[in-house]
Design a protein around this motif. Sequence first.
Motif, PDB file in Angstrom:
ATOM      1  N   ALA A  39      39.297   1.793 -92.589  1.00 24.91           N
ATOM      2  CA  ALA A  39      37.682   1.394 -92.769  1.00 24.91           C
ATOM      3  C   ALA A  39      37.122   2.615 -93.125  1.00 24.91           C
ATOM      4  CB  ALA A  39      37.123   0.771 -91.447  1.00 24.91           C
ATOM      5  N   GLY A  40      35.969   2.686 -93.966  1.00 29.89           N
ATOM      6  CA  GLY A  40      35.462   3.767 -94.428  1.00 29.89           C
ATOM      7  C   GLY A  40      34.087   3.788 -93.432  1.00 29.89           C
ATOM      8  N   GLY A  41      33.140   4.876 -94.234  1.00 32.82           N
ATOM      9  CA  GLY A  41      31.958   4.772 -93.470  1.00 32.82           C
ATOM     10  C   GLY A  41      31.811   5.872 -92.383  1.00 32.82           C
ATOM     11  N   GLN A  42      31.097   6.089 -91.255  1.00 31.62           N
ATOM     12  CA  GLN A  42      31.073   7.022 -90.556  1.00 31.62           C
ATOM     13  C   GLN A  42      31.759   6.456 -89.140  1.00 31.62           C
ATOM     14  OE1 GLN A  42      30.232  10.104 -91.354  1.00 31.62           O
ATOM     15  NE2 GLN A  42      30.276   9.254 -93.255  1.00 31.62           N
ATOM     16  N   THR A  43      31.566   5.492 -88.795  1.00 33.89           N
ATOM     17  CA  THR A  43      31.872   5.100 -87.309  1.00 33.89           C
ATOM     18  C   THR A  43      33.449   5.344 -86.907  1.00 33.89           C
ATOM     19  OG1 THR A  43      30.379   3.212 -87.377  1.00 33.89           O
ATOM     20  CG2 THR A  43      31.737   3.081 -85.614  1.00 33.89           C
ATOM     21  N   PRO A  44      34.111   5.275 -87.811  1.00 34.60           N
ATOM     22  CA  PRO A  44      35.636   5.358 -87.549  1.00 34.60           C
ATOM     23  C   PRO A  44      35.995   6.821 -87.221  1.00 34.60           C
ATOM     24  CG  PRO A  44      35.363   4.112 -89.650  1.00 34.60           C
ATOM     25  CD  PRO A  44      34.121   4.776 -89.264  1.00 34.60           C
ATOM     26  N   ARG A  45      35.220   7.971 -87.756  1.00 35.42           N
ATOM     27  CA  ARG A  45      35.523   9.018 -87.886  1.00 35.42           C
ATOM     28  C   ARG A  45      36.177   9.643 -86.437  1.00 35.42           C
ATOM     29  NH1 ARG A  45      33.334  12.216 -92.141  1.00 35.42           N
ATOM     30  NH2 ARG A  45      34.144  14.150 -91.143  1.00 35.42           N
ATOM     31  N   GLU A  68      36.747   1.115-101.172  1.00 43.03           N
ATOM     32  CA  GLU A  68      36.455   2.671-101.520  1.00 43.03           C
ATOM     33  C   GLU A  68      35.175   2.784-102.407  1.00 43.03           C
ATOM     34  OE1 GLU A  68      38.409   6.229-100.907  1.00 43.03           O
ATOM     35  OE2 GLU A  68      36.120   5.679-101.238  1.00 43.03           O
ATOM     36  N   ARG A  69      34.489   3.859-102.274  1.00 39.51           N
ATOM     37  CA  ARG A  69      33.649   3.966-103.247  1.00 39.51           C
ATOM     38  C   ARG A  69      34.043   4.543-104.485  1.00 39.51           C
ATOM     39  NH1 ARG A  69      30.733   6.332 -98.752  1.00 39.51           N
ATOM     40  NH2 ARG A  69      30.587   4.676 -97.053  1.00 39.51           N
ATOM     41  N   CYS A  70      33.555   4.192-105.691  1.00 35.01           N
ATOM     42  CA  CYS A  70      33.963   4.723-106.898  1.00 35.01           C
ATOM     43  C   CYS A  70      33.733   6.128-107.249  1.00 35.01           C
ATOM     44  CB  CYS A  70      33.535   3.579-108.045  1.00 35.01           C
ATOM     45  SG  CYS A  70      34.523   2.138-108.204  1.00 35.01           S
ATOM     46  N   SER A  78      33.495   9.739-100.373  1.00 36.02           N
ATOM     47  CA  SER A  78      34.864   9.068-100.359  1.00 36.02           C
ATOM     48  C   SER A  78      35.396   8.604 -98.994  1.00 36.02           C
ATOM     49  CB  SER A  78      36.051  10.010-101.283  1.00 36.02           C
ATOM     50  OG  SER A  78      37.330   9.694-100.894  1.00 36.02           O
ATOM     51  N   ASN A  79      35.637   7.325 -98.943  1.00 36.65           N
ATOM     52  CA  ASN A  79      36.562   7.106 -97.802  1.00 36.65           C
ATOM     53  C   ASN A  79      37.891   7.506 -97.743  1.00 36.65           C
ATOM     54  OD1 ASN A  79      34.402   5.369 -97.102  1.00 36.65           O
ATOM     55  ND2 ASN A  79      35.207   3.627 -98.022  1.00 36.65           N
ATOM     56  N   TYR A  80      38.528   7.972 -98.713  1.00 37.46           N
ATOM     57  CA  TYR A  80      39.730   8.631 -98.534  1.00 37.46           C
ATOM     58  C   TYR A  80      39.670  10.005 -98.136  1.00 37.46           C
ATOM     59  CZ  TYR A  80      43.965  11.139-100.455  1.00 37.46           C
ATOM     60  OH  TYR A  80      45.076  11.911-100.735  1.00 37.46           O
ATOM     61  N   LEU A 135      31.076  -2.388 -89.734  1.00 36.59           N
ATOM     62  CA  LEU A 135      29.986  -3.577 -89.698  1.00 36.59           C
ATOM     63  C   LEU A 135      28.772  -2.628 -90.304  1.00 36.59           C
ATOM     64  CD1 LEU A 135      28.917  -6.091 -89.447  1.00 36.59           C
ATOM     65  CD2 LEU A 135      28.367  -5.527 -86.941  1.00 36.59           C
ATOM     66  N   GLY A 136      28.174  -3.070 -91.447  1.00 35.26           N
ATOM     67  CA  GLY A 136      26.919  -2.671 -92.023  1.00 35.26           C
ATOM     68  C   GLY A 136      25.793  -3.344 -91.268  1.00 35.26           C
ATOM     69  N   LYS A 137      24.437  -2.782 -91.407  1.00 37.16           N
ATOM     70  CA  LYS A 137      23.372  -3.364 -90.672  1.00 37.16           C
ATOM     71  C   LYS A 137      23.073  -4.599 -91.205  1.00 37.16           C
ATOM     72  CE  LYS A 137      20.650   0.104 -91.239  1.00 37.16           C
ATOM     73  NZ  LYS A 137      19.320   0.978 -91.309  1.00 37.16           N
ATOM     74  N   PRO A 168      28.960   1.472-107.206  1.00 38.57           N
ATOM     75  CA  PRO A 168      29.992   0.495-107.246  1.00 38.57           C
ATOM     76  C   PRO A 168      31.188   0.797-106.376  1.00 38.57           C
ATOM     77  CG  PRO A 168      29.350   1.336-109.613  1.00 38.57           C
ATOM     78  CD  PRO A 168      28.644   2.072-108.447  1.00 38.57           C
ATOM     79  N   ARG A 169      31.850  -0.421-106.024  1.00 39.17           N
ATOM     80  CA  ARG A 169      33.104   0.104-105.076  1.00 39.17           C
ATOM     81  C   ARG A 169      33.982  -1.137-105.622  1.00 39.17           C
ATOM     82  NH1 ARG A 169      30.735   0.212 -99.585  1.00 39.17           N
ATOM     83  NH2 ARG A 169      28.973   1.732 -99.623  1.00 39.17           N
ATOM     84  N   VAL A 170      35.277  -0.717-104.883  1.00 39.75           N
ATOM     85  CA  VAL A 170      36.589  -1.625-104.495  1.00 39.75           C
ATOM     86  C   VAL A 170      36.849  -2.374-103.452  1.00 39.75           C
ATOM     87  CG1 VAL A 170      38.998  -1.753-105.423  1.00 39.75           C
ATOM     88  CG2 VAL A 170      37.307  -0.266-106.775  1.00 39.75           C
ATOM     89  N   GLU A 191      21.236   0.232 -83.837  1.00 42.21           N
ATOM     90  CA  GLU A 191      20.769  -0.128 -85.172  1.00 42.21           C
ATOM     91  C   GLU A 191      21.828  -1.277 -85.545  1.00 42.21           C
ATOM     92  OE1 GLU A 191      23.395   2.671 -88.576  1.00 42.21           O
ATOM     93  OE2 GLU A 191      21.181   2.814 -88.307  1.00 42.21           O
ATOM     94  N   LYS A 192      22.827  -1.106 -84.874  1.00 45.52           N
ATOM     95  CA  LYS A 192      23.891  -2.438 -85.220  1.00 45.52           C
ATOM     96  C   LYS A 192      23.636  -3.499 -84.243  1.00 45.52           C
ATOM     97  CE  LYS A 192      25.874   0.010 -88.415  1.00 45.52           C
ATOM     98  NZ  LYS A 192      27.146   0.536 -88.424  1.00 45.52           N
ATOM     99  N   ALA A 193      22.727  -3.457 -83.137  1.00 44.09           N
ATOM    100  CA  ALA A 193      22.672  -4.569 -82.129  1.00 44.09           C
ATOM    101  C   ALA A 193      22.163  -5.589 -82.885  1.00 44.09           C
ATOM    102  CB  ALA A 193      21.827  -3.972 -81.048  1.00 44.09           C
TER     103      ALA A 193
END
Length: 238
Positions: A39-45, A68-70, A78-80, A135-137, A168-170, A191-193
Amino acid sequence: MELRVFADYEALSRAAAAFFERVVRQLLQKKTPIAVALAGGQTPRRTYEHLRQLDLPWEHLHFFWGDERCVPPDDPRSNYRMACETFLSHIPIPSENLHPIPCLDTPEEAAELYEEELRSFCGPDPCLDFVWLGLGKDGHTASLFPHTPALAEKKRWVLGVHPKGTIPRVTLTYPVLNCARWVVFLVSGREKAPVLAMILKGRPFPQSCPAAGIRPLSGNLLWFVDREAAALLQEPAS
Ligand code: 6PG
């Protein structure tokens, strides 16, 4: 579906990494290679930082991305790049075991290329072994956003998408995500509650809350959340 609530982000991340290790060791007794989607984003860091401490036979694991973000691979968005910074650059894994989503001229071209790569790895069934999701808000997951055509896709494994208000994303589609043997959501923070409560208590339609459309056909679905994200799940004291 199984919900696991942890005291805080650190406990959630540590437990998620330990769970991954347990599942991968079980899977390795039956098959190799093991295919993982990150997964991307910040939570998995923080989970990824714990993963890099594991002593697993990394040469038997292949890593794909859920979306992935383009942007170029060295772009901070980049999630990569995030996965390499926190995890993949720190483990002895052959470069051919990493399958980043290419950033080409258009998301559609990148999606076609990635689908070919995924099909040549998986064969006729898009069954990955372990899929991490965030999970996004707004209820999105991977890059499946509310009220977008990608949610209706039944055949394609990978699509280029143009969500409103973001680049844009894939993204992998439901046919792939719901074919996985193990799907683990990582959700942290107050914020995700509201969206987590809506998904786990309200049973919303995937159109308005795409994460609710993650229902593995025969695989296992787990939610690893911290107490802040779970704040609206506990029944109020009667
Ligand atoms: C992405 C992710 C996306 C992410 C959610 C949650 O590329 O942004 O794949 O689906 O998991 O937006 O992001 P956070 O973990 O940063 O809250």
